[in-house]
Motif scaffolding. Structure first.
Motif, PDB file in Angstrom:
ATOM      1  N   PHE A 176       0.831  -1.194   0.000  1.00  0.00           N
ATOM      2  CA  PHE A 176       0.000   0.000   0.000  1.00  0.00           C
ATOM      3  C   PHE A 176       0.868   1.248   0.000  1.00  0.00           C
ATOM      4  O   PHE A 176       2.066   1.213   0.320  1.00  0.00           O
ATOM      5  CB  PHE A 176      -0.923   0.020   1.222  1.00  0.00           C
ATOM      6  CG  PHE A 176      -0.236   0.441   2.496  1.00  0.00           C
ATOM      7  CD1 PHE A 176      -0.345   1.742   2.964  1.00  0.00           C
ATOM      8  CD2 PHE A 176       0.546  -0.465   3.217  1.00  0.00           C
ATOM      9  CE1 PHE A 176       0.300   2.126   4.133  1.00  0.00           C
ATOM     10  CE2 PHE A 176       1.191  -0.083   4.383  1.00  0.00           C
ATOM     11  CZ  PHE A 176       1.060   1.223   4.847  1.00  0.00           C
ATOM     12  N   GLU A 187      -5.129   6.813  -1.073  1.00  0.00           N
ATOM     13  CA  GLU A 187      -4.456   5.546  -0.795  1.00  0.00           C
ATOM     14  C   GLU A 187      -4.665   4.587  -1.959  1.00  0.00           C
ATOM     15  O   GLU A 187      -5.724   4.571  -2.591  1.00  0.00           O
ATOM     16  CB  GLU A 187      -4.986   4.908   0.492  1.00  0.00           C
ATOM     17  CG  GLU A 187      -4.275   3.604   0.871  1.00  0.00           C
ATOM     18  CD  GLU A 187      -4.854   2.954   2.114  1.00  0.00           C
ATOM     19  OE1 GLU A 187      -4.144   2.868   3.117  1.00  0.00           O
ATOM     20  OE2 GLU A 187      -6.036   2.543   2.074  1.00  0.00           O
ATOM     21  N   ILE A 220      -3.948   0.386  -2.631  1.00  0.00           N
ATOM     22  CA  ILE A 220      -3.517  -0.928  -2.157  1.00  0.00           C
ATOM     23  C   ILE A 220      -3.322  -1.826  -3.371  1.00  0.00           C
ATOM     24  O   ILE A 220      -4.218  -1.939  -4.212  1.00  0.00           O
ATOM     25  CB  ILE A 220      -4.531  -1.536  -1.175  1.00  0.00           C
ATOM     26  CG1 ILE A 220      -4.660  -0.654   0.058  1.00  0.00           C
ATOM     27  CG2 ILE A 220      -4.119  -2.952  -0.779  1.00  0.00           C
ATOM     28  CD1 ILE A 220      -5.721  -1.141   1.043  1.00  0.00           C
TER      29      ILE A 220
END
Length: 276
Positions: free
Chosen positions: A175, A212, A214
């Motif tokens: 991540f 973010e 991932i």
């Protein structure tokens, strides 16, 4: 028999290996400087002039979903010709300018006997679907529409060393978190809504960014469950076509090699000789 099973196992294993050459990117969207209110499912909302807009970014590709509520007594419409997504100063038109044709073709061919000649005739019928320039919203009602996906403008070419390791459930993933300054995508939604009675305009202009990403080599059950329930998480699939091609080349070579190895062990039928 052992040799045969081993070869088949290798071939099937290589085939399964090539089917796993897909990378999944689970991305989270945040409003710029957290200006917008959040709904329980993580989607964003804003309101003005008896109009409210819910923003969701979800599912495969990151569909941009507008849920528009008209709480006024007047009908309104979304003017798509004046609505855009602005990604890194590049304006992506939300109006679909493509006309689509749906129809059927019927042909008849005539063959002339004792010759090499033939003739054909045909007809085509159908309908043309013109692009939608406006989205009508009656008084005290709502509409939901998704004009595009963020996969069109999100660049996932991020160096691997920037990712960190994290455990989610029983899986280990990579991540990376972003701020408003270093995000791979900051974009503005510019939505124009027009009052159909007096032609006054209400513009909703809001800024978002990817906070973010991932990265996984297979679908993650927990993340997939979040995507189904939330309006601020989506995923993109990237297939490594070079790896797939190389994997199947190796699998093909293994298959040929396996046949060569099996050939000496295969029973050979004796030619049949009739008895006199």
């Amino acid at each position: 028999m052992i040799l045969k099973n081993t070869v088949l196992f290798l071939i099937v294993g290589l085939g399964l290996f090539t089917s796993g050459c897909t990378t999944y990117y689970y991305s989270t969207v945040q409003s710029y400087e957290k200006e917008l209110r959040r709904n329980q499912d993580g989607s964003f909302r804003t309101s003005r002039n008896d109009l409210s807009v819910n923003y969701s970014f979800k599912d495969l590709g990151g569909k941009v979903v507008y849920e528009i509520h008209n709480e006024s007594d007047d009908p309104v419409f979304v003017d798509w010709s004046r609505s855009v997504i602005i990604a890194e100063d590049y304006a992506v038109q939300l109006r679909d300018n493509t006309a689509r044709f749906h129809g059927d073709v019927s042909t008849t061919t005539y063959h002339f006997s004792n010759t090499n000649y033939s003739a054909s005739s045909g007809s085509i019928s159908g309908r043309v679907v013109l692009p939608q320039s406006d989205l009508f919203v009656p008084p005290h009602s709502k509409v939901v529409h998704s004009p595009m996906a963020l996969s069109r403008v999100l660049n996932l070419d991020i160096p691997a060393y920037l990712y960190q390791k994290r455990d989610i459930g029983l899986s280990s993933v990579r991540f990376i978190n972003f701020t408003e300054e270093d995000t791979p995508l900051k974009f503005r939604s510019y939505l124009t809504i027009v009052n159909d009675r007096d032609k006054s305009q209400t513009v909703f202009e809001d800024v978002f960014f990817i906070s973010e990403i991932i990265k996984t080599g297979s679908k993650n059950d927990l993340l997939s469950r979040d995507i189904q329930q939330r309006g601020d998480i989506f995923y993109i699939e990237i297939v490594n076509r070079n790896a797939v091609a190389a994997g199947w080349i190796v699998a093909g070579a293994a298959a040929v090699g396996g046949l060569i190895l099996l050939a000496p062990h295969m029973p050979v039928e004796e030619p049949y000789t009739p008895a006199y």
